[in-house]
Design an enzyme around this catalytic site. Structure first.
Site, PDB file in Angstrom:
ATOM      1  N   PHE A   1      -8.747  11.727   0.520  1.00 50.62           N
ATOM      2  CA  PHE A   1      -8.666  10.354   0.021  1.00 50.62           C
ATOM      3  C   PHE A   1      -8.825  10.344  -1.500  1.00 50.62           C
ATOM      4  O   PHE A   1      -9.742  10.961  -2.045  1.00 50.62           O
ATOM      5  CB  PHE A   1      -9.758   9.503   0.670  1.00 50.62           C
ATOM      6  CG  PHE A   1      -9.546   8.031   0.450  1.00 50.62           C
ATOM      7  CD1 PHE A   1      -8.586   7.340   1.176  1.00 50.62           C
ATOM      8  CD2 PHE A   1     -10.291   7.338  -0.493  1.00 50.62           C
ATOM      9  CE1 PHE A   1      -8.371   5.980   0.966  1.00 50.62           C
ATOM     10  CE2 PHE A   1     -10.084   5.980  -0.709  1.00 50.62           C
ATOM     11  CZ  PHE A   1      -9.121   5.305   0.027  1.00 50.62           C
TER      12      PHE A   1
ATOM     13  N   ASP B   1       1.301   8.800   2.830  1.00 47.16           N
ATOM     14  CA  ASP B   1       0.264   9.450   3.620  1.00 47.16           C
ATOM     15  C   ASP B   1       0.876   9.781   4.984  1.00 47.16           C
ATOM     16  O   ASP B   1       1.510  10.819   5.149  1.00 47.16           O
ATOM     17  CB  ASP B   1      -0.922   8.466   3.685  1.00 47.16           C
ATOM     18  CG  ASP B   1      -2.134   9.010   4.400  1.00 47.16           C
ATOM     19  OD1 ASP B   1      -2.157  10.209   4.703  1.00 47.16           O
ATOM     20  OD2 ASP B   1      -3.071   8.242   4.661  1.00 47.16           O
TER      21      ASP B   1
ATOM     22  N   GLU C   1       6.635   3.694  -4.457  1.00 46.47           N
ATOM     23  CA  GLU C   1       5.360   3.720  -3.723  1.00 46.47           C
ATOM     24  C   GLU C   1       4.320   4.521  -4.500  1.00 46.47           C
ATOM     25  O   GLU C   1       4.673   5.472  -5.201  1.00 46.47           O
ATOM     26  CB  GLU C   1       5.571   4.398  -2.357  1.00 46.47           C
ATOM     27  CG  GLU C   1       5.772   3.428  -1.214  1.00 46.47           C
ATOM     28  CD  GLU C   1       4.479   2.804  -0.706  1.00 46.47           C
ATOM     29  OE1 GLU C   1       3.525   2.618  -1.480  1.00 46.47           O
ATOM     30  OE2 GLU C   1       4.449   2.479   0.497  1.00 46.47           O
ATOM     31  N   ASP C   2       3.070   4.165  -4.331  1.00 43.66           N
ATOM     32  CA  ASP C   2       1.991   4.929  -4.944  1.00 43.66           C
ATOM     33  C   ASP C   2       1.790   6.262  -4.234  1.00 43.66           C
ATOM     34  O   ASP C   2       1.745   7.319  -4.846  1.00 43.66           O
ATOM     35  CB  ASP C   2       0.681   4.119  -4.937  1.00 43.66           C
ATOM     36  CG  ASP C   2       0.352   3.520  -3.571  1.00 43.66           C
ATOM     37  OD1 ASP C   2       1.146   3.672  -2.623  1.00 43.66           O
ATOM     38  OD2 ASP C   2      -0.714   2.886  -3.445  1.00 43.66           O
TER      39      ASP C   2
ATOM     40  N   ARG D   1      -8.952   0.798  -8.954  1.00 41.14           N
ATOM     41  CA  ARG D   1      -7.537   0.841  -9.320  1.00 41.14           C
ATOM     42  C   ARG D   1      -7.357   1.076 -10.816  1.00 41.14           C
ATOM     43  O   ARG D   1      -6.342   1.600 -11.257  1.00 41.14           O
ATOM     44  CB  ARG D   1      -6.852  -0.500  -8.984  1.00 41.14           C
ATOM     45  CG  ARG D   1      -6.734  -0.783  -7.503  1.00 41.14           C
ATOM     46  CD  ARG D   1      -5.787  -1.954  -7.286  1.00 41.14           C
ATOM     47  NE  ARG D   1      -5.945  -2.582  -5.987  1.00 41.14           N
ATOM     48  CZ  ARG D   1      -5.378  -2.140  -4.861  1.00 41.14           C
ATOM     49  NH1 ARG D   1      -4.637  -1.069  -4.886  1.00 41.14           N
ATOM     50  NH2 ARG D   1      -5.561  -2.788  -3.731  1.00 41.14           N
TER      51      ARG D   1
HETATM   52  P1  5GP Z   1       1.020   5.473   4.954  1.00 44.85           P
HETATM   53  O1  5GP Z   1       1.715   4.332   5.608  1.00 44.85           O
HETATM   54  O2  5GP Z   1       1.953   6.481   4.318  1.00 44.85           O
HETATM   55  O3  5GP Z   1       0.023   6.131   5.864  1.00 44.85           O
HETATM   56  O4  5GP Z   1       0.100   4.889   3.843  1.00 44.85           O
HETATM   57  C1  5GP Z   1       0.579   4.288   2.729  1.00 44.85           C
HETATM   58  C2  5GP Z   1      -0.474   3.435   2.072  1.00 44.85           C
HETATM   59  O5  5GP Z   1      -1.807   3.812   2.449  1.00 44.85           O
HETATM   60  C3  5GP Z   1      -0.396   3.669   0.587  1.00 44.85           C
HETATM   61  O6  5GP Z   1       0.552   2.822  -0.004  1.00 44.85           O
HETATM   62  C4  5GP Z   1      -1.821   3.386   0.158  1.00 44.85           C
HETATM   63  O7  5GP Z   1      -1.980   2.010  -0.066  1.00 44.85           O
HETATM   64  C5  5GP Z   1      -2.675   3.803   1.343  1.00 44.85           C
HETATM   65  N1  5GP Z   1      -3.227   5.165   1.165  1.00 44.85           N
HETATM   66  C6  5GP Z   1      -2.833   6.302   1.756  1.00 44.85           C
HETATM   67  N2  5GP Z   1      -3.557   7.360   1.354  1.00 44.85           N
HETATM   68  C7  5GP Z   1      -4.437   6.877   0.445  1.00 44.85           C
HETATM   69  C8  5GP Z   1      -5.451   7.478  -0.370  1.00 44.85           C
HETATM   70  O8  5GP Z   1      -5.715   8.695  -0.378  1.00 44.85           O
HETATM   71  N3  5GP Z   1      -6.127   6.649  -1.188  1.00 44.85           N
HETATM   72  C9  5GP Z   1      -5.897   5.305  -1.248  1.00 44.85           C
HETATM   73  N4  5GP Z   1      -6.635   4.609  -2.086  1.00 44.85           N
HETATM   74  N5  5GP Z   1      -4.945   4.704  -0.500  1.00 44.85           N
HETATM   75  C10 5GP Z   1      -4.221   5.480   0.341  1.00 44.85           C
END
Ligand code: 5GP
Length: 187
Positions: free
Chosen positions: A162, A113, A109-110, A175
């Protein structure tokens, strides 16, 4: 706040960015994560799963530092729908092309959050009975996590802000930045 944001001639909102993690710092960390994974999966063939689209840069760099037999799979997931906050709704837009039953799986995963996406994907993969599931995220926002999470390897822990770059987007853009940047002009 958003009204003040300038758009370029293609309609892309121009963000004010400050570097949070520089390119060489990312490269060093990714190499050391690769070394960690090489040790862990020595002599164990591995299915590395790239969670599209945000993980694409990290995935491509990471697997080149994993010195074992690796096959690559791609999972398309959509959770943000161009908004700034996690909706909690996860939609699988592209599934794996081969079964993972009885295989060692690495979910790449990138960013984690809220943790909703990672949790959802781990549960989905567990149902397919792999031999093991390991999880890795380049970035982790510990303050934002909403549920207990299986996160085995982390690149960097960051504040609940963010970020864009190195695969991470804002409205589909940014990206291609080779570094990770914090955004100054959105909340
Ligand atoms: P989660 O399900 O953990 O809340 O979010 C995961 C996805 O939300 C990540 O794979 C990403 O695509 C997006 N995301 C969460 N935080 C950020 C952020 O700070 N910047 C960006 N560009 N995408 C985020």
């Amino acid at each position: 706040m958003k009204d003040q944001m300038k758009k370029n001639k293609w309609g892309m909102e121009t963000l004010k960015l400050s570097t949070l993690i520089a390119e060489d710092e990312i490269n060093k960390r990714v190499a050391s994560l690769g070394a960690e994974l090489t040790k862990k999966f020595k002599d164990k063939p591995l299915v590395a799963i790239c969670v599209l689209k945000g993980s694409v840069m990290f995935f491509a760099d990471l697997i080149r530092h994993i010195d074992t037999d690796v096959t690559c799979e791609f999972l398309g997931v959509s959770s943000y729908n161009n908004a700034m906050k996690s909706s909690g709704e996860i939609k699988v837009t592209l599934d794996l092309s081969t079964p993972v039953e009885d295989k060692h799986v690495l979910l790449v995963e990138d960013i984690v959050d809220t943790g909703l996406t990672m949790n959802y994907l781990v549960q989905m993969l567990q149902a397919r009975k792999p031999k093991s599931i390991s999880t890795i995220a380049l970035l982790h926002k510990p303050e934002a996590v909403q549920m207990p999470l299986k996160l085995d390897h982390v690149g960097f822990e960051i504040a609940n802000e963010f970020v864009v770059g190195y695969g991470l987007d804002y409205q589909g853009y940014y990206r291609n930045l080779p570094f990770i940047a914090q955004v100054q002009n959105i909340q």
